[in-house]
Design a protein around this motif. Structure first.
Motif, PDB file in Angstrom:
ATOM      1  N   MET A   1       0.888  -1.161   0.000  1.00 19.99           N
ATOM      2  CA  MET A   1       0.000   0.000   0.000  1.00 19.99           C
ATOM      3  C   MET A   1       0.929   1.214   0.000  1.00 19.99           C
ATOM      4  O   MET A   1       1.677   1.434   0.952  1.00 19.99           O
ATOM      5  N   ARG A   2       0.883   1.979  -1.082  1.00 18.30           N
ATOM      6  CA  ARG A   2       1.780   3.118  -1.231  1.00 18.30           C
ATOM      7  C   ARG A   2       1.010   4.423  -1.095  1.00 18.30           C
ATOM      8  O   ARG A   2      -0.121   4.530  -1.552  1.00 18.30           O
ATOM      9  N   SER A   3       1.677   5.401  -0.477  1.00 17.66           N
ATOM     10  CA  SER A   3       1.075   6.725  -0.412  1.00 17.66           C
ATOM     11  C   SER A   3       2.164   7.782  -0.469  1.00 17.66           C
ATOM     12  O   SER A   3       3.330   7.517  -0.168  1.00 17.66           O
ATOM     13  N   ARG A   4       1.742   8.948  -0.876  1.00 18.02           N
ATOM     14  CA  ARG A   4       2.618  10.124  -0.926  1.00 18.02           C
ATOM     15  C   ARG A   4       2.017  11.149   0.010  1.00 18.02           C
ATOM     16  O   ARG A   4       0.800  11.373  -0.004  1.00 18.02           O
ATOM     17  N   LEU A   5       2.857  11.781   0.836  1.00 19.14           N
ATOM     18  CA  LEU A   5       2.401  12.773   1.816  1.00 19.14           C
ATOM     19  C   LEU A   5       3.128  14.090   1.590  1.00 19.14           C
ATOM     20  O   LEU A   5       4.322  14.095   1.295  1.00 19.14           O
ATOM     21  N   TRP A   6       2.397  15.206   1.765  1.00 22.59           N
ATOM     22  CA  TRP A   6       2.962  16.534   1.637  1.00 22.59           C
ATOM     23  C   TRP A   6       2.092  17.502   2.419  1.00 22.59           C
ATOM     24  O   TRP A   6       0.997  17.140   2.851  1.00 22.59           O
ATOM     25  N   ALA A   7       2.579  18.716   2.614  1.00 15.52           N
ATOM     26  CA  ALA A   7       1.829  19.740   3.344  1.00 15.52           C
ATOM     27  C   ALA A   7       1.199  20.726   2.372  1.00 15.52           C
ATOM     28  O   ALA A   7       1.831  21.126   1.387  1.00 15.52           O
ATOM     29  N   ARG A   8      -0.050  21.102   2.664  1.00 18.04           N
ATOM     30  CA  ARG A   8      -0.720  22.159   1.903  1.00 18.04           C
ATOM     31  C   ARG A   8      -1.770  22.789   2.808  1.00 18.04           C
ATOM     32  O   ARG A   8      -2.576  22.080   3.406  1.00 18.04           O
ATOM     33  N   ASP A   9      -1.752  24.088   2.899  1.00 18.72           N
ATOM     34  CA  ASP A   9      -2.738  24.841   3.691  1.00 18.72           C
ATOM     35  C   ASP A   9      -2.789  24.372   5.147  1.00 18.72           C
ATOM     36  O   ASP A   9      -3.861  24.315   5.752  1.00 18.72           O
ATOM     37  N   GLY A  10      -1.646  23.993   5.699  1.00 19.28           N
ATOM     38  CA  GLY A  10      -1.600  23.547   7.090  1.00 19.28           C
ATOM     39  C   GLY A  10      -2.098  22.136   7.318  1.00 19.28           C
ATOM     40  O   GLY A  10      -2.211  21.705   8.462  1.00 19.28           O
ATOM     41  N   LEU A  11      -2.401  21.409   6.244  1.00 20.06           N
ATOM     42  CA  LEU A  11      -2.891  20.035   6.347  1.00 20.06           C
ATOM     43  C   LEU A  11      -1.838  19.046   5.850  1.00 20.06           C
ATOM     44  O   LEU A  11      -1.035  19.375   4.971  1.00 20.06           O
ATOM     45  N   LEU A  12      -1.879  17.848   6.405  1.00 25.73           N
ATOM     46  CA  LEU A  12      -1.088  16.750   5.878  1.00 25.73           C
ATOM     47  C   LEU A  12      -1.916  16.121   4.771  1.00 25.73           C
ATOM     48  O   LEU A  12      -2.992  15.574   5.031  1.00 25.73           O
ATOM     49  N   CYS A  13      -1.453  16.231   3.558  1.00 30.23           N
ATOM     50  CA  CYS A  13      -2.161  15.640   2.421  1.00 30.23           C
ATOM     51  C   CYS A  13      -1.568  14.271   2.143  1.00 30.23           C
ATOM     52  O   CYS A  13      -0.349  14.089   2.167  1.00 30.23           O
ATOM     53  N   GLU A  14      -2.452  13.310   1.909  1.00 28.45           N
ATOM     54  CA  GLU A  14      -2.010  11.950   1.615  1.00 28.45           C
ATOM     55  C   GLU A  14      -2.774  11.440   0.407  1.00 28.45           C
ATOM     56  O   GLU A  14      -4.001  11.400   0.404  1.00 28.45           O
ATOM     57  N   ARG A  15      -2.017  11.022  -0.589  1.00 24.40           N
ATOM     58  CA  ARG A  15      -2.608  10.441  -1.802  1.00 24.40           C
ATOM     59  C   ARG A  15      -2.553   8.940  -1.686  1.00 24.40           C
ATOM     60  O   ARG A  15      -1.484   8.354  -1.560  1.00 24.40           O
ATOM     61  N   LEU A  16      -3.720   8.314  -1.677  1.00 22.67           N
ATOM     62  CA  LEU A  16      -3.864   6.862  -1.635  1.00 22.67           C
ATOM     63  C   LEU A  16      -4.659   6.448  -2.862  1.00 22.67           C
ATOM     64  O   LEU A  16      -5.865   6.702  -2.922  1.00 22.67           O
TER      65      LEU A  16
END
Length: 182
Positions: free
Chosen positions: A94-109
């Motif tokens: 199970m792979r995901s990419r995480l980054w910050a945007r607008d003070g949120l932790l964004c995670e693409r699943l």
């Protein structure tokens, strides 16, 4: 050529998002989330999955793990402003990419991108859904009110507890366990 001191790395993703709260995390959480580069972990996990067709479709769209219990391997590659996580449950990744945007932790699943508000509660990290997009289309956040995640340390070991349920489909997945550095 001028050399760069080792501590000149930009703040890690979690330190950036949590700010001063990062320093109130349990030491094991700080250690896991304060590192740049590639790091590997192993542990044990238990996974429960929803049973209906809609639950199966949602889980497939996000690459969620199958039901079972046993070993888990996790690889985290942390770079400037981004992390890539690969979690291997019973030889299935199970792979995901995480980054910050607008003070949120964004995670693409898979086909879905979540925006989580991180908070520190009693030395643990809790994740709360603030934004969801599927194939770039915004979805009502209220549909995802029953998604929760918590990272914490117990008896000196990193633990995780992730559960996701949505209206009509019910339970998508609940997985929990622990990790040690490999």
């Amino acid at each position: 050529m001028k050399s760069t001191p080792a501590d000149a790395n930009p703040p890690t993703l979690y330190r950036q998002l949590l700010g001063a709260q990062f320093d109130t995390l349990a030491p094991g959480l700080q250690a896991l989330h304060a590192r740049h580069g590639r790091h590997r972990y192993h542990g044990k996990v238990e996974v429960d999955r929803g049973r209906g067709l809609l639950a199966w479709l949602c889980a497939a769209a996000t690459g969620l793990p199958r039901a079972g219990r046993g070993p888990i391997k996790v690889e985290i590659v942390a770079g400037a402003g981004c992390e890539r996580w690969t979690r291997v449950f019973a030889a299935r990744a199970m792979r995901s990419r995480l980054w910050a945007r607008d003070g949120l932790l964004c995670e693409r699943l898979g086909l879905v991108t979540f925006g989580f508000r991180l908070q520190v509660v009693d030395g643990a990290i809790t994740w709360q859904v603030e934004r969801v997009r599927a194939l770039g289309v915004p979805l009502p956040t209220r549909w995802f009110a029953r998604i929760r995640a918590r990272e914490y340390v117990s008896h000196g070991r990193y633990h995780f507890d992730v559960a996701a349920a949505v209206p009509l489909a019910g339970l998508l997945v609940h997985y929990h366990g622990w990790l040690d550095e490999a």
